[in-house]
Design a protein around this motif. Structure first.
Motif, PDB file in Angstrom:
ATOM      1  N   ILE A 317      74.402  34.244  19.212  1.00  0.00           N
ATOM      2  CA  ILE A 317      74.333  33.871  20.629  1.00  0.00           C
ATOM      3  C   ILE A 317      74.162  32.359  20.770  1.00  0.00           C
ATOM      4  CG2 ILE A 317      72.953  34.072  22.732  1.00  0.00           C
ATOM      5  CD1 ILE A 317      72.306  36.954  21.856  1.00  0.00           C
ATOM      6  N   ALA A 318      73.314  31.796  19.945  1.00  0.00           N
ATOM      7  CA  ALA A 318      73.096  30.346  19.980  1.00  0.00           C
ATOM      8  C   ALA A 318      74.380  29.597  19.648  1.00  0.00           C
ATOM      9  CB  ALA A 318      71.981  29.960  19.011  1.00  0.00           C
ATOM     10  N   ASP A 319      75.144  30.116  18.694  1.00  0.00           N
ATOM     11  CA  ASP A 319      76.409  29.481  18.318  1.00  0.00           C
ATOM     12  C   ASP A 319      77.403  29.519  19.475  1.00  0.00           C
ATOM     13  OD1 ASP A 319      75.439  28.965  15.802  1.00  0.00           O
ATOM     14  OD2 ASP A 319      76.421  30.699  14.853  1.00  0.00           O
ATOM     15  N   VAL A 320      77.434  30.639  20.203  1.00  0.00           N
ATOM     16  CA  VAL A 320      78.342  30.757  21.345  1.00  0.00           C
ATOM     17  C   VAL A 320      77.976  29.737  22.416  1.00  0.00           C
ATOM     18  CG1 VAL A 320      79.148  32.244  23.211  1.00  0.00           C
ATOM     19  CG2 VAL A 320      78.858  33.195  20.915  1.00  0.00           C
ATOM     20  N   PHE A 321      76.693  29.628  22.736  1.00  0.00           N
ATOM     21  CA  PHE A 321      76.269  28.682  23.750  1.00  0.00           C
ATOM     22  C   PHE A 321      76.543  27.243  23.320  1.00  0.00           C
ATOM     23  CE2 PHE A 321      73.698  32.135  25.658  1.00  0.00           C
ATOM     24  CZ  PHE A 321      74.088  31.962  26.977  1.00  0.00           C
ATOM     25  N   GLN A 322      76.385  26.959  22.050  1.00  0.00           N
ATOM     26  CA  GLN A 322      76.694  25.616  21.546  1.00  0.00           C
ATOM     27  C   GLN A 322      78.175  25.307  21.713  1.00  0.00           C
ATOM     28  OE1 GLN A 322      74.348  23.297  20.376  1.00  0.00           O
ATOM     29  NE2 GLN A 322      76.148  22.001  20.679  1.00  0.00           N
ATOM     30  N   GLU A 323      79.007  26.307  21.463  1.00  0.00           N
ATOM     31  CA  GLU A 323      80.446  26.129  21.637  1.00  0.00           C
ATOM     32  C   GLU A 323      80.782  25.868  23.100  1.00  0.00           C
ATOM     33  OE1 GLU A 323      84.234  25.944  19.742  1.00  0.00           O
ATOM     34  OE2 GLU A 323      82.226  26.196  18.887  1.00  0.00           O
ATOM     35  N   VAL A 324      80.104  26.575  24.022  1.00  0.00           N
ATOM     36  CA  VAL A 324      80.316  26.378  25.455  1.00  0.00           C
ATOM     37  C   VAL A 324      79.915  24.951  25.853  1.00  0.00           C
ATOM     38  CG1 VAL A 324      79.580  27.069  27.759  1.00  0.00           C
ATOM     39  CG2 VAL A 324      80.098  28.803  26.042  1.00  0.00           C
ATOM     40  N   LEU A 325      78.759  24.500  25.365  1.00  0.00           N
ATOM     41  CA  LEU A 325      78.292  23.146  25.676  1.00  0.00           C
ATOM     42  C   LEU A 325      79.257  22.086  25.157  1.00  0.00           C
ATOM     43  CD1 LEU A 325      74.459  23.508  24.953  1.00  0.00           C
ATOM     44  CD2 LEU A 325      75.569  23.263  27.192  1.00  0.00           C
ATOM     45  N   ASN A 326      79.761  22.296  23.948  1.00  0.00           N
ATOM     46  CA  ASN A 326      80.707  21.336  23.369  1.00  0.00           C
ATOM     47  C   ASN A 326      81.994  21.269  24.185  1.00  0.00           C
ATOM     48  OD1 ASN A 326      78.936  20.746  21.288  1.00  0.00           O
ATOM     49  ND2 ASN A 326      79.879  22.193  19.853  1.00  0.00           N
ATOM     50  N   ALA A 327      82.429  22.446  24.686  1.00  0.00           N
ATOM     51  CA  ALA A 327      83.643  22.478  25.501  1.00  0.00           C
ATOM     52  C   ALA A 327      83.438  21.743  26.823  1.00  0.00           C
ATOM     53  CB  ALA A 327      84.062  23.927  25.758  1.00  0.00           C
ATOM     54  N   TRP A 328      82.274  21.924  27.434  1.00  0.00           N
ATOM     55  CA  TRP A 328      81.978  21.237  28.695  1.00  0.00           C
ATOM     56  C   TRP A 328      81.940  19.731  28.545  1.00  0.00           C
ATOM     57  CZ3 TRP A 328      77.552  24.823  30.958  1.00  0.00           C
ATOM     58  CH2 TRP A 328      78.140  25.994  31.429  1.00  0.00           C
TER      59      TRP A 328
END
Length: 331
Positions: A317-328
């Motif tokens: 879950i943490a990895d997914v959120f990190q990916e979302v933040l990087n995309a933003w």
């Protein structure tokens, strides 16, 4: 065959090409018919423009683009008249030929009348797909090895399919089948450990794989014995991935990852993301993340994703959120 067509024909043996031109003095440009040497169709051309130019090149095709020949050869020009003369171009070694400009010979003498162009190939190679040394298409060692491998796999397959001298029973969740402990041990260090020590599997000559159906288990054995069919592999990819991880068969694990990369969609992306995290498959994990985040598919399956978040591993879950933040950050 008409005389006109005969004038462009190149006679060949497996490694020799010979083009007979009846009247070179009247020739300003002539291109031979295609002739096959090795895997490729070839052309010879002659052009008279003060000097005589001879060219050798492969036919432009998908094969010659993807696997351009690397040739070793010698070219001779013979004038078979009363003052017989032979000119020889210095031997070419391991030269890659892609276009009509890769081998051009400006002949330094004037020929008239009939000539014979003679090309003798000493070797033809293709570049290795993994960056290694080019390999000869005429290597008897390669042919022998391929023939030997094919026969060995055929024998292994027959041993399994015909139950020849099996000495261990595999119990799946809904059925049983026979196998050979030596083959299993040779392909898997886990099986090797089972049969090398005084474990239940050694004493009873039985292996329990109750987390696989008999169909998936048969596909697993077929892979180990080198006889799995593509449709069988596709039908049991996830079960094969779990077995590959459990029994430490790295090549099967990689084959499953490569296959699962090919058809990620909104219906399977979350399951594959979970499998990629569980079995440490970085390429599959990265592709699932990109599909969800970079391509915005996470919004198309919002309900499924919310349910996934309730059961997924916290680190994932943490990895997914990190990916979302990087995309933003990219906006």
């Amino acid at each position: 065959m008409s005389d006109n067509h005969q004038a462009y024909r190149v006679e060949t043996t497996p490694r020799l090409a010979q083009w007979r031109i009846e009247n070179i003095s009247a020739c300003t440009y002539r291109k031979s018919d295609p002739f096959k040497i090795g895997h490729w169709n070839w052309y010879l051309t002659v052009e008279r423009n003060r000097q005589l130019y001879i060219k050798l090149f492969p036919e432009i095709s998908k094969l010659s683009k993807e696997q351009a020949p690397i040739a070793s050869f010698v070219v001779r020009v013979l004038s078979p008249g009363t003052s017989r003369r032979t000119l020889v171009y210095p031997e070419i070694s391991d030269k890659q030929l892609k276009s009509s400009e890769d081998f051009v010979w400006p002949v330094e003498t004037t020929f008239t009348g009939r000539i014979i162009i003679d090309v003798e190939f000493f070797d033809l190679k293709i570049a290795s797909s993994n960056g290694g040394e080019p390999s000869s298409i005429w290597s008897f060692g390669n042919t022998l090895q391929n023939r030997c491998n094919s026969k060995a796999l055929s024998c292994l397959s027959r041993m399994l399919s015909e139950d020849l001298h099996t000495d261990v029973t595999i119990n799946a969740s809904n059925g049983s089948t026979g196998a050979h402990r030596a083959v299993l041990a040779g392909r898997s260090p886990v099986f090797q450990g089972m049969f090398a020590h005084n474990l239940l599997e050694r004493e009873s000559s039985t292996v329990n794989i109750t987390d696989m159906s008999i169909e998936a288990c048969q596909a697993f054995l077929n892979y180990i014995y080198g006889n799995i069919q593509p449709e069988e592999f596709l039908a049991h990819r996830l079960a094969l991935l779990r077995a590959a991880d459990k029994y430490d068969i790295a090549d099967l694990k990689e084959a499953c990852q490569e296959s699962l990369l090919e058809d990620i969609d909104s219906k399977n992306v979350l399951e594959r993301l979970q499998e990629a995290s569980l079995y440490h498959l970085p390429k599959l994990k990265s592709s699932c993340m990109r599909y969800l985040v970079n391509f915005g598919k996470i919004f198309d399956i919002r309900d499924d994703f919310n349910a996934f978040m309730l059961i997924a591993d916290r680190e994932l879950i943490a990895d997914v959120f990190q990916e979302v933040l990087n995309a933003w950050k990219g906006f």
